[in-house]
Scaffold this active site. Structure first.
Site, PDB file in Angstrom:
ATOM      1  N   GLY A   1       0.830  -1.207   0.000  1.00 40.72           N
ATOM      2  CA  GLY A   1       0.000   0.000   0.000  1.00 40.72           C
ATOM      3  C   GLY A   1       0.862   1.254   0.000  1.00 40.72           C
ATOM      4  CG  PHE A   2       0.340   6.088   0.757  1.00 38.12           C
ATOM      5  CD1 PHE A   2       1.424   6.712   0.138  1.00 38.12           C
ATOM      6  CD2 PHE A   2      -0.285   6.731   1.824  1.00 38.12           C
ATOM      7  CE1 PHE A   2       1.889   7.942   0.585  1.00 38.12           C
ATOM      8  CE2 PHE A   2       0.163   7.960   2.265  1.00 38.12           C
ATOM      9  CZ  PHE A   2       1.257   8.559   1.659  1.00 38.12           C
TER      10      PHE A   2
ATOM     11  N   GLY B   1      -3.758  -1.946  -2.313  1.00 31.73           N
ATOM     12  CA  GLY B   1      -2.351  -1.738  -2.688  1.00 31.73           C
ATOM     13  C   GLY B   1      -2.087  -2.321  -4.068  1.00 31.73           C
TER      14      GLY B   1
ATOM     15  CB  ILE C   1       0.119 -16.255   8.147  1.00 36.39           C
ATOM     16  CG1 ILE C   1       1.305 -16.722   7.300  1.00 36.39           C
ATOM     17  CG2 ILE C   1       0.374 -14.859   8.701  1.00 36.39           C
ATOM     18  CD1 ILE C   1       1.475 -15.953   5.997  1.00 36.39           C
TER      19      ILE C   1
ATOM     20  N   GLY D   1      -1.274 -12.888  17.635  1.00 31.59           N
ATOM     21  CA  GLY D   1      -0.973 -14.292  17.933  1.00 31.59           C
ATOM     22  C   GLY D   1       0.403 -14.663  17.421  1.00 31.59           C
TER      23      GLY D   1
ATOM     24  CE  LYS E   1       0.072 -16.257  23.930  1.00 34.64           C
ATOM     25  NZ  LYS E   1      -1.293 -16.747  24.062  1.00 34.64           N
ATOM     26  NE  ARG E   2       3.412 -21.298  17.284  1.00 31.60           N
ATOM     27  CZ  ARG E   2       2.784 -22.129  16.506  1.00 31.60           C
ATOM     28  NH1 ARG E   2       1.602 -21.823  16.052  1.00 31.60           N
ATOM     29  NH2 ARG E   2       3.334 -23.287  16.184  1.00 31.60           N
TER      30      ARG E   2
ATOM     31  CE1 TYR F   1      -8.987   2.724   8.364  1.00 29.47           C
ATOM     32  CE2 TYR F   1      -9.515   4.803   9.445  1.00 29.47           C
ATOM     33  CZ  TYR F   1      -8.595   3.963   8.840  1.00 29.47           C
ATOM     34  OH  TYR F   1      -7.288   4.370   8.713  1.00 29.47           O
TER      35      TYR F   1
ATOM     36  CE1 TYR G   1      -4.838 -10.962  21.366  1.00 25.32           C
ATOM     37  CE2 TYR G   1      -2.913 -12.382  21.453  1.00 25.32           C
ATOM     38  CZ  TYR G   1      -4.231 -12.170  21.090  1.00 25.32           C
ATOM     39  OH  TYR G   1      -4.924 -13.173  20.467  1.00 25.32           O
TER      40      TYR G   1
HETATM   41  P1  NAD Z   1      -3.480   1.738   1.670  1.00 24.84           P
HETATM   42  O1  NAD Z   1      -4.909   1.390   1.400  1.00 24.84           O
HETATM   43  O2  NAD Z   1      -2.681   2.356   0.583  1.00 24.84           O
HETATM   44  O3  NAD Z   1      -2.675   0.465   2.191  1.00 24.84           O
HETATM   45  C1  NAD Z   1      -3.267  -0.571   2.924  1.00 24.84           C
HETATM   46  C2  NAD Z   1      -2.701  -1.888   2.413  1.00 24.84           C
HETATM   47  O4  NAD Z   1      -3.260  -2.981   3.160  1.00 24.84           O
HETATM   48  C3  NAD Z   1      -3.044  -2.134   0.939  1.00 24.84           C
HETATM   49  O5  NAD Z   1      -1.900  -2.519   0.237  1.00 24.84           O
HETATM   50  C4  NAD Z   1      -4.067  -3.261   0.997  1.00 24.84           C
HETATM   51  O6  NAD Z   1      -4.069  -4.053  -0.170  1.00 24.84           O
HETATM   52  C5  NAD Z   1      -3.636  -4.002   2.247  1.00 24.84           C
HETATM   53  N1  NAD Z   1      -4.708  -4.777   2.887  1.00 24.84           N
HETATM   54  C6  NAD Z   1      -5.961  -4.358   3.175  1.00 24.84           C
HETATM   55  N2  NAD Z   1      -6.657  -5.332   3.780  1.00 24.84           N
HETATM   56  C7  NAD Z   1      -5.804  -6.398   3.884  1.00 24.84           C
HETATM   57  C8  NAD Z   1      -5.932  -7.696   4.418  1.00 24.84           C
HETATM   58  N3  NAD Z   1      -7.094  -8.121   4.964  1.00 24.84           N
HETATM   59  N4  NAD Z   1      -4.869  -8.533   4.350  1.00 24.84           N
HETATM   60  C9  NAD Z   1      -3.713  -8.130   3.769  1.00 24.84           C
HETATM   61  N5  NAD Z   1      -3.528  -6.908   3.256  1.00 24.84           N
HETATM   62  C10 NAD Z   1      -4.574  -6.046   3.316  1.00 24.84           C
HETATM   63  O7  NAD Z   1      -3.495   2.689   2.950  1.00 24.84           O
HETATM   64  P2  NAD Z   1      -2.299   3.450   3.674  1.00 24.84           P
HETATM   65  O8  NAD Z   1      -2.602   4.894   3.609  1.00 24.84           O
HETATM   66  O9  NAD Z   1      -0.998   2.953   3.220  1.00 24.84           O
HETATM   67  O10 NAD Z   1      -2.549   2.996   5.181  1.00 24.84           O
HETATM   68  C11 NAD Z   1      -1.749   2.013   5.808  1.00 24.84           C
HETATM   69  C12 NAD Z   1      -2.211   1.847   7.256  1.00 24.84           C
HETATM   70  O11 NAD Z   1      -2.067   3.084   7.944  1.00 24.84           O
HETATM   71  C13 NAD Z   1      -3.677   1.442   7.396  1.00 24.84           C
HETATM   72  O12 NAD Z   1      -3.795   0.540   8.466  1.00 24.84           O
HETATM   73  C14 NAD Z   1      -4.372   2.733   7.723  1.00 24.84           C
HETATM   74  O13 NAD Z   1      -5.538   2.518   8.486  1.00 24.84           O
HETATM   75  C15 NAD Z   1      -3.300   3.467   8.528  1.00 24.84           C
HETATM   76  N6  NAD Z   1      -3.489   4.918   8.457  1.00 24.84           N
HETATM   77  C16 NAD Z   1      -3.158   5.615   7.322  1.00 24.84           C
HETATM   78  C17 NAD Z   1      -3.375   6.980   7.278  1.00 24.84           C
HETATM   79  C18 NAD Z   1      -3.012   7.818   6.061  1.00 24.84           C
HETATM   80  O14 NAD Z   1      -3.318   9.010   6.069  1.00 24.84           O
HETATM   81  N7  NAD Z   1      -2.373   7.290   5.058  1.00 24.84           N
HETATM   82  C19 NAD Z   1      -3.945   7.647   8.381  1.00 24.84           C
HETATM   83  C20 NAD Z   1      -4.293   6.891   9.490  1.00 24.84           C
HETATM   84  C21 NAD Z   1      -4.044   5.534   9.529  1.00 24.84           C
END
Ligand code: NAD
Ligand code: UDP
Length: 322
Positions: free
Chosen positions: A20-21, A46, A71, A110, A113-114, A153, A167
């Site tokens: 992702g980003f 992503g 996993i 999990g 922890k493991r 969310y 945990y």
């Molecule tokens: P994004 O959507 O670009 O990246 C999230 C990534 O998680 C993606 O690559 C997606 O494919 C992957 N993903 C989603 N569900 C999944 C799952 N069940 N199993 C495996 N992979 C999964 O968003 P981002 O901006 O890169 O955000 C990354 C994290 O940071 C997130 O948890 C988001 O909540 C948190 N966050 C981001 C921001 C922001 O402004 N960018 C702000 C607050 C929190």
């Protein structure tokens, strides 16, 4: 952004949401610092495009997996970033969003922890909801609608924080919680739906800039390199299990952001006012005293500078038609 310094003790690090980003920048930084990185992602929001530059590196491995399924991996650290962050994405399948935040976080805890790994949870300023305290401190419990469109969310992330602390207290897992405020930069998807990418893409395509509501709501925008530095400092900190705000305290209205985007792109686009989505927070700005005191961290990039980098990125992506 990256550091080529070899760490004294290279670690095996799992980054969920690594394609992702934010995750792709974090993976790049960790590999450049000499660590071995497993990037786990289901590619929901992503894309492999974000990690192409890393794919040939022997210290980098990509694993297509959904954290809703368990996993087991032998790692020293886990950055749990998997979860769509854009309202458009996380609301498209809200039940899945809850499962990712609850079942996914349980699976990662999990695992931690493991194998006795330290785990950092990417939490969010959304845990404060539509805040009645301004700026928001970590001690504020928030003002969150439990049954609205954003709840999958907001409440999902709140429960993920609860799981982290339980945990830690019950099983001694070494947890870190980053409350991330709006972050932007290269590698955001052009279809992401968040305000910075939307406005830049619209301006570059000479389309109207969509402003929800009257544009007087505020956000504080942090550039991605600052945020990734903050995540790594938090992961490295000793005994810091309480949540830590990471964000840029400089606050802008959405209208001010739109005007800056128009100025920096030189676009002739007009503004197109649309209805404000339900439960859209009015104001948001982090109090970063805890990060300053405990991590010696504060953002360095100004909005104008970060926007220029992001505009260059989207300009290239759009001109290649990718
Ligand atoms: P994004 O959507 O670009 O990246 C999230 C990534 O998680 C993606 O690559 C997606 O494919 C992957 N993903 C989603 N569900 C999944 C799952 N069940 N199993 C495996 N992979 C999964 O968003 P981002 O901006 O890169 O955000 C990354 C994290 O940071 C997130 O948890 C988001 O909540 C948190 N966050 C981001 C921001 C922001 O402004 N960018 C702000 C607050 C929190
Ligand atoms: N927003 C906007 N136009 C857009 C996208 C978003 O005016 O094209 C507004 C949105 O209503 C919110 C702010 O910009 O008030 C930030 O939205 P984003 O989705 O980026 O993040 P979040 O609301 O989760 O902070």
């Amino acid at each position: 952004m990256t550091s080529s310094v070899q760490p004294r003790q290279p670690k095996r690090i799992l980054v969920t949401g690594g394609a992702g980003f934010l995750g792709s920048h974090l993976c790049g930084d960790l590999v450049a610092a000499g660590h071995e990185v497993i990037c786990l992602d289901n590619l929901f929001s992503g894309t492999k495009r974000n990690i192409y530059p890393l794919l040939g590196n022997p210290r980098f491995e990509f694993l297509r997996h959904d954290i809703i399924q368990p996993i087991l991996l032998e790692v020293d650290q886990v950055y749990n970033l998997a979860c769509p962050a854009s309202p458009v994405h996380y609301q498209s399948n809200p039940v899945k969003t809850v499962k990712t935040n609850v079942m996914g976080t349980i699976h990662m805890l999990g695992l931690a922890k493991r194998v006795r790994a330290r785990i950092l949870q990417a939490s969010t300023s959304e845990v404060y909801g539509d805040p009645q305290q301004h700026p928001q401190q970590e001690t504020y419990w928030g003002n969150v609608n439990p049954i609205g469109l954003r709840s999958c969310y907001d409440e999902g992330k709140r429960l993920a924080e609860t799981l982290m602390m339980d945990y830690h207290r019950q099983n001694g897992v070494d947890v870190r919680i980053a409350r991330i405020f709006n972050t932007y930069g290269p590698n955001m998807s052009e279809h992401d739906g968040r305000v910075v990418s939307n406005l830049i893409v619209q301006a570059l395509q000479r389309q109207p800039l969509t402003i929800y509501g009257d544009g007087s709501q505020t956000r504080s925008f942090c550039y991605v390199s600052d945020l990734v530095r903050g995540l790594r400092l938090l992961m490295a900190a000793d005994q810091l299990h309480e949540p830590v705000n990471l964000g840029n305290p400089a606050e802008f209205t959405i209208l001010e952001l739109a005007e800056m985007v128009l100025e920096l792109t030189g676009s002739p686009s007009q503004l197109d006012f649309k209805p404000l989505p339900k439960d859209d927070p009015e104001r948001r700005r982090p109090d970063i005293s805890r990060a300053q005191e405990q991590l010696g961290w504060q953002p360095q990039a100004e909005l104008r500078q970060g926007l220029l980098e992001t505009i260059d990125y989207f300009d290239e992506i759009l001109s290649k038609g990718r």
